[in-house]
Write an enzyme that holds these catalytic residues in place. Sequence first.
Site, short mmCIF file in Angstrom:
data_model
loop_
_atom_site.label_atom_id
_atom_site.label_comp_id
_atom_site.label_asym_id
_atom_site.label_seq_id
_atom_site.Cartn_x
_atom_site.Cartn_y
_atom_site.Cartn_z
N LYS A 184 0.87 -1.19 0.00
CA LYS A 184 0.00 0.00 0.00
C LYS A 184 0.90 1.24 0.00
CE LYS A 184 -4.28 1.17 2.40
NZ LYS A 184 -4.97 1.00 3.68
C1 E4P Z 1 -8.16 2.21 3.58
O1 E4P Z 1 -7.52 1.28 3.18
C2 E4P Z 1 -8.04 2.79 4.92
O2 E4P Z 1 -7.41 1.86 5.76
C3 E4P Z 1 -9.35 3.07 5.57
O3 E4P Z 1 -10.43 2.62 4.83
C4 E4P Z 1 -9.48 4.42 6.17
O4 E4P Z 1 -10.74 4.52 6.78
P1 E4P Z 1 -11.11 5.67 7.82
O5 E4P Z 1 -11.31 6.92 7.05
O6 E4P Z 1 -12.37 5.19 8.45
O7 E4P Z 1 -9.96 5.77 8.78
#
Ligand code: E4P
Length: 233
Positions: free
Chosen positions: A102
């Site tokens: 990522k």
């Molecule tokens: C995406 O991969 C992120 O880990 C995640 O969806 C972020 O979500 P949040 O905005 O609820 O922290």
Amino acid sequence: MGLPTFAAQFSNLPSMKFFIDTANLDQIREAQALGILDGVTTNPSLMAKEGIAGDDAVKAHYKAICEIVDGDVSAEVISTDFEGMVREGEALAALHENIVVKVPMIPEGIKAISHFTENGIRTNCTLIFSPGQALIAAKAGASYVSPFIGRLDDISSDGMDLIEDIRNIFDNYDFGTEILAASVRGPMHVIECAKLGADVMTGPLSAIEGLMKHPLTDIGLAKFLADHAKSNG
Ligand code: E4P
């Protein structure tokens, strides 16, 4: 008999993938037990929430997740420079074949994604908040782009508009990049994503569980069981 549904005319359409967005092993096991889990996404905040710190502990945790779920597991790099991202990403990818590296949506990240693409390492470009960011990540060969719905909603923007825009753009081409709707906060986000054709959604366990709930189901089941008990003593 009516006409076949749109989906039925294209029987090779893929199923929508469900990822869970957590680093909590119990929640991952719970979602896995439902038999509907296709993968996991994590981020540095989610790892910190579980108290996972230090290179060895982080790597051991990713391995533990890969042992629970037979699907893609997104592991995020911390570096923000090309060399650092490549170093970290290669080490993460070597942990397990299901690891997807990522990478944040910054110019150095796009360079790193291009490098990973050339070297057969799969990537998830995270922190996508505009169609242009998704387009350039797809051009670099990202396996997934992660538009953050909830965080756009939080600032009075419509996160679903972004999913729709990216879907329209990707449908014009053959990038091979999947739309991973992220920052999903509840079941309605999942349903809206499904209507718009997001390839994947990642959300908390509560969003997945919310899909199964309906008060009429509970009332109906209670009545069935009460009637059965009455007639069976
Ligand atoms: C995406 O991969 C992120 O880990 C995640 O969806 C972020 O979500 P949040 O905005 O609820 O922290």
